[in-house]
Design a protein around this motif. Sequence first.
Motif, PDB file in Angstrom:
ATOM      1  N   GLY A 297       0.853  -1.189   0.000  1.00 26.47           N
ATOM      2  CA  GLY A 297       0.000   0.000   0.000  1.00 26.47           C
ATOM      3  C   GLY A 297       0.882   1.229   0.000  1.00 26.47           C
ATOM      4  O   GLY A 297       1.852   1.307   0.775  1.00 26.47           O
ATOM      5  N   THR A 299       1.247   5.598  -0.274  1.00 28.51           N
ATOM      6  CA  THR A 299       0.680   6.938  -0.292  1.00 28.51           C
ATOM      7  C   THR A 299       1.814   7.960  -0.360  1.00 28.51           C
ATOM      8  O   THR A 299       2.974   7.632  -0.094  1.00 28.51           O
ATOM      9  CB  THR A 299      -0.226   7.206   0.930  1.00 28.51           C
ATOM     10  N   THR A 309      -2.134  10.866   9.571  1.00 29.96           N
ATOM     11  CA  THR A 309      -2.896  10.854   8.314  1.00 29.96           C
ATOM     12  C   THR A 309      -2.156  10.064   7.236  1.00 29.96           C
ATOM     13  O   THR A 309      -2.764   9.341   6.440  1.00 29.96           O
ATOM     14  CB  THR A 309      -3.170  12.291   7.819  1.00 29.96           C
ATOM     15  N   ALA A 312      -2.467   6.379   8.020  1.00 29.90           N
ATOM     16  CA  ALA A 312      -3.835   5.896   7.777  1.00 29.90           C
ATOM     17  C   ALA A 312      -4.038   5.641   6.290  1.00 29.90           C
ATOM     18  O   ALA A 312      -4.626   4.616   5.899  1.00 29.90           O
ATOM     19  CB  ALA A 312      -4.840   6.928   8.298  1.00 29.90           C
ATOM     20  N   ARG A 313      -3.518   6.540   5.429  1.00 27.00           N
ATOM     21  CA  ARG A 313      -3.722   6.348   3.974  1.00 27.00           C
ATOM     22  C   ARG A 313      -2.942   5.136   3.470  1.00 27.00           C
ATOM     23  O   ARG A 313      -3.439   4.355   2.661  1.00 27.00           O
ATOM     24  CB  ARG A 313      -3.302   7.605   3.206  1.00 27.00           C
ATOM     25  N   ASP A 315      -2.155   2.552   5.185  1.00 29.90           N
ATOM     26  CA  ASP A 315      -2.866   1.383   5.720  1.00 29.90           C
ATOM     27  C   ASP A 315      -4.085   1.053   4.874  1.00 29.90           C
ATOM     28  O   ASP A 315      -4.331  -0.117   4.536  1.00 29.90           O
ATOM     29  CB  ASP A 315      -3.307   1.721   7.158  1.00 29.90           C
ATOM     30  N   ASN A 316      -4.838   2.104   4.510  1.00 29.71           N
ATOM     31  CA  ASN A 316      -6.011   1.895   3.648  1.00 29.71           C
ATOM     32  C   ASN A 316      -5.604   1.291   2.315  1.00 29.71           C
ATOM     33  O   ASN A 316      -6.281   0.398   1.782  1.00 29.71           O
ATOM     34  CB  ASN A 316      -6.729   3.232   3.353  1.00 29.71           C
ATOM     35  N   ALA A 317      -4.493   1.818   1.754  1.00 28.27           N
ATOM     36  CA  ALA A 317      -4.032   1.326   0.451  1.00 28.27           C
ATOM     37  C   ALA A 317      -3.656  -0.155   0.567  1.00 28.27           C
ATOM     38  O   ALA A 317      -3.980  -0.962  -0.321  1.00 28.27           O
ATOM     39  CB  ALA A 317      -2.831   2.151  -0.018  1.00 28.27           C
ATOM     40  N   TYR A 319      -4.831  -2.297   2.758  1.00 26.91           N
ATOM     41  CA  TYR A 319      -6.080  -3.038   2.958  1.00 26.91           C
ATOM     42  C   TYR A 319      -6.759  -3.279   1.609  1.00 26.91           C
ATOM     43  O   TYR A 319      -7.248  -4.371   1.314  1.00 26.91           O
ATOM     44  CB  TYR A 319      -6.988  -2.237   3.898  1.00 26.91           C
ATOM     45  N   GLU A 320      -6.732  -2.242   0.767  1.00 21.70           N
ATOM     46  CA  GLU A 320      -7.341  -2.327  -0.562  1.00 21.70           C
ATOM     47  C   GLU A 320      -6.628  -3.384  -1.407  1.00 21.70           C
ATOM     48  O   GLU A 320      -7.270  -4.145  -2.149  1.00 21.70           O
ATOM     49  CB  GLU A 320      -7.253  -0.929  -1.221  1.00 21.70           C
ATOM     50  N   ARG A 323      -7.674  -6.725  -0.276  1.00 22.57           N
ATOM     51  CA  ARG A 323      -9.063  -6.966  -0.678  1.00 22.57           C
ATOM     52  C   ARG A 323      -9.165  -7.302  -2.165  1.00 22.57           C
ATOM     53  O   ARG A 323     -10.061  -7.989  -2.612  1.00 22.57           O
ATOM     54  CB  ARG A 323      -9.894  -5.703  -0.376  1.00 22.57           C
ATOM     55  N   GLU A 332      -3.213   5.058  -2.317  1.00 19.66           N
ATOM     56  CA  GLU A 332      -4.283   5.977  -1.901  1.00 19.66           C
ATOM     57  C   GLU A 332      -3.692   7.383  -1.879  1.00 19.66           C
ATOM     58  O   GLU A 332      -2.735   7.660  -1.149  1.00 19.66           O
ATOM     59  CB  GLU A 332      -4.852   5.621  -0.513  1.00 19.66           C
TER      60      GLU A 332
END
Length: 333
Positions: A297, A299, A309, A312-313, A315-317, A319-320, A323, A332
């Motif tokens: 991931g 960013t 922040t 978090a981005r 981490d989201n990337a 996770y994506e 998924r 992200e």
Amino acid sequence: MATTEFNGALSKDQESKSDPSLMLQVFDRIALPTFVIDNNHVILHWNSAIEALSGLSREEMVGTSDQWKPFYQSPRPCLADLILDGGHDADVQHYYQDKYRTSELIPDAYEAEDFFPECGANGEWLHFTAASLKDNNGNVIGAIETLSNISARKKAEFELIERERTYRELSITDALTGLSNSRCFYQQLDLAIESSRRYNHALSLCFLDLDDFKRVNDTYGHMVGDLVLETFGTLIKAGLRTNDSAYRYGGEEFAILLPSTDCDGAIILANRIRDNLRNHNVPADEHTIVNVTACVGITEYKTGDDPRTLLARADNALYEAKRSGKDCTRVEQ
Ligand SMILES: Nc1nc2c(ncn2[C@@H]2O[C@H](COP(=O)(O)OP(=O)(O)OP(=O)(O)O)[C@@H](O)[C@H]2O)c(=O)[nH]1
């Protein structure tokens, strides 16, 4: 037996009666290497302790101006010579740089510490103090230099510094992969964000996570799992440039900080590491090879970001990426 009280000073009467041969004995029998020069820089006294330190006898030294010989390769002033010449700061500075200071014990004297490669079999660390000698009218008539061998103390100091350095390094290093650990990651993340903010440089953050790593552990055992983690660490390290830094962030999670790198650059790096990992064979035993993949991931720093922040981005990337079916990179913005 009669006792004499001594309050630290000799009366005029006592002074006139003091035995010069006794003074010479005192000088010779003190355990500190010491020499005395007259106002022509000629050695008047060279005691037993300095004979032992230097390997040069008083017969060789007294009457010469060879006081430099035990300490230096060629003639140059010793601290006592500089004191004799007025102890001008610029002169002392020239020869002893930042290694000297005003003596704490003796007025108008200097003390210094230095390493003398020429001294002894492997060189010695010496602490030395030089003071002027004056007649009753205050005229300088010579100088005395007292030395002490501080090699053992210096060795202990260096060992302590080295131990502290090793301890500090261990405290920020992950033992399995040799990468820096999460404590170091958070420190460096703060610094990298601060630097990007100040100099308006790009900064990318990658989170990397092995896919289905639990299955590797469950199938082949923890030791093989460790070997996979170690291999992943090595492949990550191999892919980095000088300014990039990699961390073992958690169990099978890794992070890379890429200063002066935008998302496009980070994607290229991430995909290269993933390709290398996918194509790498980790031997589980003589007959079995393990192949693993990872998700990344990514960013990029934007104005106003703080560590929270940015993390978090990333981490989201990640996770994506998980998924989306694993073995892939997601960004992200
Ligand atoms: N061998 C070994 N395993 C570790 C270490 N640290 C964490 N793990 C294991 O890593 C595994 C992580 O499992 P999960 O979080 O379910 O992740 P995963 O199986 O990779 O699944 P995905 O991330 O969704 O692909 C757990 O089995 C942990 O026990 C370690 O130092 N050595």
